[in-house]
Design an enzyme around this catalytic site. Structure first.
Site, PDB file in Angstrom:
ATOM      1  N   SER A  16       0.833  -1.191   0.000  1.00 48.50           N
ATOM      2  CA  SER A  16       0.000   0.000   0.000  1.00 48.50           C
ATOM      3  C   SER A  16       0.876   1.252   0.000  1.00 48.50           C
ATOM      4  O   SER A  16       1.795   1.387   0.802  1.00 48.50           O
ATOM      5  CB  SER A  16      -0.902   0.006   1.238  1.00 48.50           C
ATOM      6  N   GLY A  17       0.567   2.173  -0.908  1.00 52.79           N
ATOM      7  CA  GLY A  17       1.332   3.418  -0.997  1.00 52.79           C
ATOM      8  C   GLY A  17       2.497   3.340  -1.949  1.00 52.79           C
ATOM      9  O   GLY A  17       3.251   4.303  -2.081  1.00 52.79           O
ATOM     10  N   THR A  59      -2.074   2.074  -7.949  1.00 51.05           N
ATOM     11  CA  THR A  59      -3.226   2.721  -8.572  1.00 51.05           C
ATOM     12  C   THR A  59      -2.789   3.758  -9.597  1.00 51.05           C
ATOM     13  O   THR A  59      -3.382   3.875 -10.681  1.00 51.05           O
ATOM     14  CB  THR A  59      -4.109   3.379  -7.491  1.00 51.05           C
ATOM     15  N   ASN A  69      -0.613   5.367   3.205  1.00 55.79           N
ATOM     16  CA  ASN A  69      -0.960   5.954   1.913  1.00 55.79           C
ATOM     17  C   ASN A  69      -2.239   6.749   2.063  1.00 55.79           C
ATOM     18  O   ASN A  69      -3.201   6.279   2.664  1.00 55.79           O
ATOM     19  CB  ASN A  69      -1.128   4.832   0.870  1.00 55.79           C
ATOM     20  N   SER A 120      -5.086   4.823  -0.504  1.00 50.57           N
ATOM     21  CA  SER A 120      -4.789   3.396  -0.550  1.00 50.57           C
ATOM     22  C   SER A 120      -5.982   2.627  -1.097  1.00 50.57           C
ATOM     23  O   SER A 120      -7.110   2.795  -0.638  1.00 50.57           O
ATOM     24  CB  SER A 120      -4.439   2.895   0.855  1.00 50.57           C
ATOM     25  N   SER A 121      -5.716   1.780  -2.098  1.00 54.18           N
ATOM     26  CA  SER A 121      -6.768   0.907  -2.626  1.00 54.18           C
ATOM     27  C   SER A 121      -7.055  -0.190  -1.616  1.00 54.18           C
ATOM     28  O   SER A 121      -6.158  -0.972  -1.279  1.00 54.18           O
ATOM     29  CB  SER A 121      -6.330   0.292  -3.960  1.00 54.18           C
ATOM     30  N   GLY A 172      -0.423  -5.551  -2.500  1.00 51.42           N
ATOM     31  CA  GLY A 172       0.638  -6.537  -2.438  1.00 51.42           C
ATOM     32  C   GLY A 172       0.735  -7.212  -1.082  1.00 51.42           C
ATOM     33  O   GLY A 172      -0.136  -7.094  -0.223  1.00 51.42           O
ATOM     34  N   GLU A 186       1.373  -8.212   2.565  1.00 56.72           N
ATOM     35  CA  GLU A 186       1.241  -7.396   3.772  1.00 56.72           C
ATOM     36  C   GLU A 186       1.774  -8.152   4.985  1.00 56.72           C
ATOM     37  O   GLU A 186       1.429  -9.330   5.192  1.00 56.72           O
ATOM     38  CB  GLU A 186      -0.228  -7.005   4.019  1.00 56.72           C
TER      39      GLU A 186
END
Length: 1238
Positions: free
Chosen positions: A133-134, A138, A184, A187-188, A414, A416
């Site tokens: 994330s971040g 995206t 992020n 973040s998605s 991705g 984590e």
């Protein structure tokens, strides 16, 4: 990234082979805009394969604003956290139609490769974007969609509409699927696979989105400093007044679900503006206003559900603290408040065992259980709403024609690893394990297939196959983690703690797997990216992922059709089968995704987050190293490097490196006539690359190590560097050559056309006289020019300006003529006498100027001012005298009578100034007003006693015989033709004449000096005159005599020599002896320091060829006369010779003394003197000059010749000149200078 192919290459190769290898190779060009590469742009070229080396390379590139790096066809992207200006339309256009290796690494290159391969080979493509994330997943997906929308066709409005819809999905799904997290700001919190569908022409005709793993738990709870999904804050802040009144929308601080984390605003995010973008995206996609209203109604239900607070009654059961909130929720759902209250606080249970099987009971819930039911309803509504939006978008983007190929873009969070990892993390990491599995399989399979296809021998690659980890999680036999979790959910009772305990017991069966460790209340799985410890607590509840039938009954009883659409499944109370759990769903989705990806040609983008502070300058090496490990970059590099680090098609290889072989290129042009394969082999052999470093495939050349590729690139860069040097050298030589040619052309033009206007003016002067006046011989010389302003009266600066200012000649007056003259002045009681004056003619008047000394100061004034309009005539005689009169007819002043040696030029300028109306009176006498109103005449008389100029005496002008009146000027004398100096400066220019031939103007050898008659045996005279007296003395005498105003050439010669003419010379001897040259001994050793200097040794005998006054003599060695150069004169001493016999007729002239360059040598000083500072100028000389004559041109076109000893006055030339000068003065009878003699 999938290997970039080019369509038609095979057919093109076959055609080229059939035609004898006539393939077209693009001419190599120097990349002027190419930036110096920082680190390596492809990690397969890194020297040492390690995580640390990869990290260091990425750090270097990040610090230099290079965020993209390749691993073969895989793109590594480091989030810059700033706008680098690399996504402009210009940058996008630069990648269009380009091969991956032609441009620097970029996400546009990945998109171009996928789009090109889809069109060229009709293969489905997929781009897999992964990272934490971040890290920028995206953003990368958005840029890929931007590129494809830009480069794909836009032939119709429907195609453009599909493009707009695809781009509009970004703001819409970001609002409903992204949130602010600690890592992020955008973040998605879900994964998506966007599949863009194309027709046979490569135009987008539809799209489809598949959603994965929405983090619906974020709806009901967030940790501090994180936020709920963006749409809640956008709606609460930017909702219209209509929505606020209809749905009771207030600020985010009002709702528990948006205020629990105490974070309402995010730097860089404008919720109100984003809300407007979301509404715009809904309109583009085609959502109706009713659909939009219902979407926001569901959001309002969720927000108000969060505000339902439960209290405990006396029996410990849950009651709603504020019934009005439940009533408002009922209003929004289209049901009554009692139904909502019952659904949230009471659970209906049906017995399935015992004697009372099938009995239904109403079980009150405690506040904790009631809160869980409330949150489950909120999460279910939002999850189903999100899936409905995705489905609705797919309906709008449904294909409108036949689909030929697709390009898929997978944007999924991705791997984590947190301090506390639960069910969400194991699902995410499981999907990443599946993606890593197909990544390794596809990458390795691609490598193996390429080596087999190209018939390359290679060593099989050993790698970690993470299938064992995937089986550990998903398998049923033996049961994996998901199977154990499902079993615990099925057999456990309502107590979640008991269910978790059952799950722990089931995990004990996995302890034999080396990638699994079961610990108290938690378990560890050894993923490809690292070891992760998962918490068991709460996993069974999250895995059930089912809505209570009570809540389904509430939804079914609602009057909202939209709510029914969100929950389409009917409540089947007779169905006893266990509904699918969350792990079942994620497992099915992951396997479907893998099946889809395996059918396409994959490209990969690995994103990396450089720091946790979102700083554009910070690079946290430890964090990045961790990401490098779990992304498996080292394994990727190792697989790519196991065979060959670099491979390229023969055509591209030849196009890139053909400059390195002289057999394939000449002057930058491709000259190889064979096919590309043989050309590649020639290049590799000519560059001396070892055979074990490369192999030739069927269509590609393979290079083993990165160092070999670096060496080829370095040689290519050096080629451009060397060519630049050669071009610069050739250009400088060309500039010198051009300047020299221009100089020669200008010199030739000046000689041919120089002073043409003065020559034309001179010829016009002949016409003005009209053949009525005898001419002086010097007036018709070929070198005579009518220059006009001889005194420079019209110039700025100099003595002429002083005269102009003193006489107040205006700046508007153009000076046509100025010269020194003599005015006949009559004095009382004395005869008239010429007096010096300055005669100036302007376009307005004639100025007669007098210079006199007044009290020791020079005074300059205008004695006579004659306007041109008042001039009536100009009088002259018909003889060759210089006198003329100006007929003015003034009642106060007499007419001036002047003597001017440039009289013809004066009247020519005067006639031009009067526009041809000049009255020129030429006769035997000059008429003028000697006194005002009293005319007088002055006759001209021929007097043989006046051989030169003229003489005024007793009212008459005595003058000698002149040239015929019809005489014209002689042709302009040509200068002596000298051999042109060949332009040989620079190695690229050929010496000599055109085409490198020998010059046709080679200097003739200097004739040997011969003794005068009767002096053949006088050696002392010969020694001196060999280098000081010119050999053609008779030529000098004849030229000098031609300038004398004499009547007899014989008398001139007799007077000049001072003795009678010598008798005829005797017959020449049989063989002329070579003139002796003076011999000198070297006093010291001297080593030549530049080209042209002679190296000598002490006591060595040398011959001096030429002496210069700058301290350097031209000499040659006695032992080897062909060795010639310059030597310092202070280092040489003349060798004494035996005294020659005395000369019979004349004593020898005094010998030229030795002239040291740096002072006389001091006695007793052994150290040699330093050579002169000013050495001979050897620039442009192939060899030292041959001693010859010094030719000096004069103003009358003749030339004087001086030897090196002419300044001493001891030679024959000096005596001859002195005799000629004495005779001239005697003939004139006065000692005046002959400056004005023509």
């Amino acid at each position: 990234m999938a290997p970039t192919k080019r369509a038609g290459r095979k057919d093109k190769k076959e055609k080229g082979g059939a035609a004898g290898g006539e393939q077209k190779v693009k001419k190599a060009t120097f990349e002027a805009t190419k930036k110096k590469e920082v680190g390596v742009s492809d990690l397969t070229l890194i020297s040492k394969i390690s995580n640390e080396a990869i990290n260091e390379n990425l750090k270097k590139r990040f610090e230099n604003a290079e965020i993209y790096t390749y691993i073969g066809h895989v793109l590594i992207s480091v989030n810059p956290f700033q706008d680098l200006g690399i996504y402009t339309d210009t940058v996008l256009a630069s990648y269009r139609g380009k091969n991956r290796l032609e441009m620097p690494p970029h996400v546009y290159a990945v998109a171009e490769s996928a789009y090109y391969n889809m069109n060229a080979y009709k293969d489905n493509q997929c781009i897999i974007i992964s990272g934490e994330s971040g890290a920028g997943k995206t953003e990368a997906a958005k840029r890929i969609m931007q590129y494809i929308a830009n480069v794909s066709g836009s032939g119709s409005s429907s195609i453009q509409e599909i493009k707009d819809m695809v781009l509009a999905t970004n703001p819409l799904l970001e609002s409903f699927g992204c949130a602010k997290t600690l890592r992020n700001n955008n973040s998605s919190r879900h994964g998506k696979y966007l599949e863009i569908q194309f027709n046979a022409q490569g135009e987008p005709v539809g799209a489809n989105i598949t959603n994965y793993l929405l983090e619906k738990g974020r709806v009901v709870g967030q940790i501090e400093q994180e936020r709920n999904f963006h749409i809640f804050y956008q709606f609460a802040k930017g909702a219209s007044q209509k929505y606020r009144e209809k749905y009771g929308i207030q600020t985010p601080e009002t709702y528990i679900y948006t205020s629990r984390s105490k974070c309402f605003d995010v730097p860089g995010i404008d919720d109100i503006a984003d809300y407007a973008d979301t509404i715009k995206a809904m309109n583009i996609i085609g959502l109706t206003q009713h659909e939009q209203d219902e979407i926001f109604r569901m959001l309002a239900i969720i927000l108000w559900l969060g505000n339902v607070v439960f209290r405990e009654d006396d029996q410990g059961n849950a009651t709603i603290g504020d019934p009005s909130v439940a009533d408002f929720i009922a209003y929004l759902m289209g049901t009554d408040g009692a139904a909502v209250n019952k659904a949230l606080t009471i659970r209906i249970m049906e017995t399935s065992r015992g004697g009372r099987r099938g009995s239904v009971y109403e079980v009150p819930l405690n506040p904790t259980q009631a809160s869980a039911v409330r949150d489950a309803l909120a999460k279910a509504i939002y999850n189903n709403l999100f899936e409905w939006i995705v489905s609705r978008v797919n309906v709008s983007m449904a294909t409108r024609s036949s689909v030929a190929q697709t390009i898929g873009i997978l944007d999924i969070y991705g791997f984590e690893i947190f301090e506390k990892n639960s069910f969400e993390q194991i699902c995410i990491n499981y999907v990443n394990e599946k993606l890593q599995q197909i990544f390794i399989q596809l990458t390795l399979r691609t490598e193996q297939e390429e080596y087999a296809r190209e018939q390359i021998t290679w060593t099989p690659i050993t790698y970690f196959d993470n299938k064992i980890v995937c089986d550990l999680i998903e398998e049923k036999r033996p049961p994996g983690v998901f199977a154990a979790l499902n079993d615990a959910c099925a057999t456990a009772h309502a107590d979640s703690g008991a269910a978790d305990g059952t799950f722990v017991q089931r995990l004990n069966m996995l302890s034999s797997n080396k990638h699994f460790e079961n610990r108290q209340g938690q378990f560890l799985i050894k993923h490809y990216a690292g070891d992760v410890m998962y918490q068991v607590e709460g996993m069974t509840d999250k895995n059930k992922d089912q809505l209570l039938k009570d809540l389904l009954d509430l939804v079914e009883g609602s009057g909202s059709e939209f709510l029914h659409a969100l929950f389409p499944q009917q409540v089947d109370r007779d169905n006893k089968r266990r509904p699918p759990t969350a792990s079942d769903k994620i497992k099915a989705s992951a396997n479907d995704l893998v099946t889809t990806l395996m059918k396409a040609q994959p490209s990969y983008i690995r994103t990396i987050k450089p720091n946790e502070n979102k700083s554009p300058k910070e690079y946290n090496q430890q964090n990045v190293l961790h990401q490098i490990k779990y992304l498996g970059l080292q394994e990727n590099v190792r697989i790519r490097r196991a065979g060959f680090a670099y491979r390229q098609t023969f055509e591209k290889f030849v196009e890139r490196f053909y400059l390195l072989s002289p057999r394939t290129s000449y002057a930058g042009d491709y000259t190889w006539t064979g096919d590309a394969r043989s050309g590649t082999e020639v290049i590799l052999k000519d560059t001396s690359i070892p055979k074990e470093e490369w192999q030739m495939g069927v269509t590609k050349a393979f290079i083993k190590t990165p160092e070999t590729l670096f060496a080829l690139e370095h040689m290519r860069d050096r080629y451009w560097h060397n060519m630049a040097i050669r071009i610069q050298r050739a250009w400088r030589n060309y500039l010198r050559y051009r300047a020299e040619c221009a100089t020669r052309i200008q010199r030739c033009w000046r000689r041919k056309k120089g002073g043409l206007e003065y020559l034309q003016l001179r010829d016009q002067g002949h016409k003005v006289l009209g053949q009525r006046k005898e001419r002086r011989r010097m007036s018709i010389l070929g070198s005579r020019r009518f220059l006009g302003d001889y005194l420079g009266i019209g110039n700025d600066g100099g003595p002429g300006q002083r005269v102009r200012e003193a006489t107040k000649i205006g700046s508007l007056e153009q000076v046509l003529f100025s010269c020194r003259s003599e005015l006949l002045v009559s004095k009382l009681g004395r005869s008239s006498k010429p007096s010096p004056r300055i005669l100036v003619l302007t376009n307005k008047a004639i100025h007669i100027i007098i210079q006199s000394s007044v009290q020791g100061q020079l005074e300059i004034r205008t004695e006579r001012y004659i306007p041109l309009g008042s001039l009536k005539f100009v009088g002259m005689t018909n003889l060759r005298d210089d006198w003329m009169s100006f007929g003015v007819g003034s009642p106060q002043e007499p007419d001036p009578l002047l003597s001017c040696i440039f009289k013809t030029e004066f009247v020519t300028h005067l006639k031009i100034a009067l526009h041809g109306s000049l009255d020129l009176r030429i006769g035997p006498a000059i008429e003028y007003a000697k006194k005002p109103g009293k005319m007088a005449t002055v006759k001209a008389v021929k007097d043989p006693n006046v051989p030169r100029d003229d003489l005024y005496k007793s009212g008459a002008i005595h003058v000698g015989q002149g040239e015929a009146p019809n005489s014209i000027s002689a042709p302009t004398p040509k200068g002596k033709q000298l051999p042109p100096k060949a332009i040989t400066t620079g190695k690229l220019l050929r010496p000599g004449g055109p085409g490198g031939k020998k010059s046709s103007y080679l200097p003739k050898p200097t004739p040997a000096a011969r003794p005068l008659p009767g002096q053949a045996e006088v050696h002392s005279v010969k020694k001196v005159t060999a280098s000081t007296v010119p050999s053609n003395i008779s030529n000098i005498a004849s030229v000098a005599a031609s300038h004398l105003r004499s009547q007899s050439n014989t008398s001139q010669t007799s007077t000049a020599t001072g003795r009678p003419a010598p008798p005829p010379p005797p017959a020449p001897p049989a063989a002329a002896a070579e003139p002796e040259q003076p011999q000198y001994r070297a006093l010291y050793d001297y080593v030549g320091q530049t080209v042209g200097e002679l190296t000598i040794k002490k006591d060595e005998i040398i011959l001096v060829v030429q002496k210069e006054n700058n301290g350097w003599w031209l000499a040659k060695k006695l032992a080897s006369p062909q060795t010639q150069g310059w030597a310092p004169s202070a280092y040489l001493k003349e060798e004494p010779k035996a005294a020659p016999p005395p000369p019979p007729p004349l004593p020898p002239p005094p010998a030229q003394p030795l002239r040291p360059a740096n002072g006389s040598l001091r006695a007793g000083k052994a150290a040699p003197p330093p050579p002169p500072a000013k050495r001979p100028n050897m620039a442009g000389k192939g060899k030292p000059p041959v001693p010859g004559r010094n030719i000096t041109p004069t103003t009358n076109g003749a030339a004087t010749e001086q030897g090196s000893g002419a300044g001493q006055g001891g030679g024959l030339a000096g005596g001859l000149a002195e005799a000629l000068r004495s005779r001239q003065m005697a003939m004139r009878g006065k000692g005046d200078d002959d400056d004005d003699d023509w």
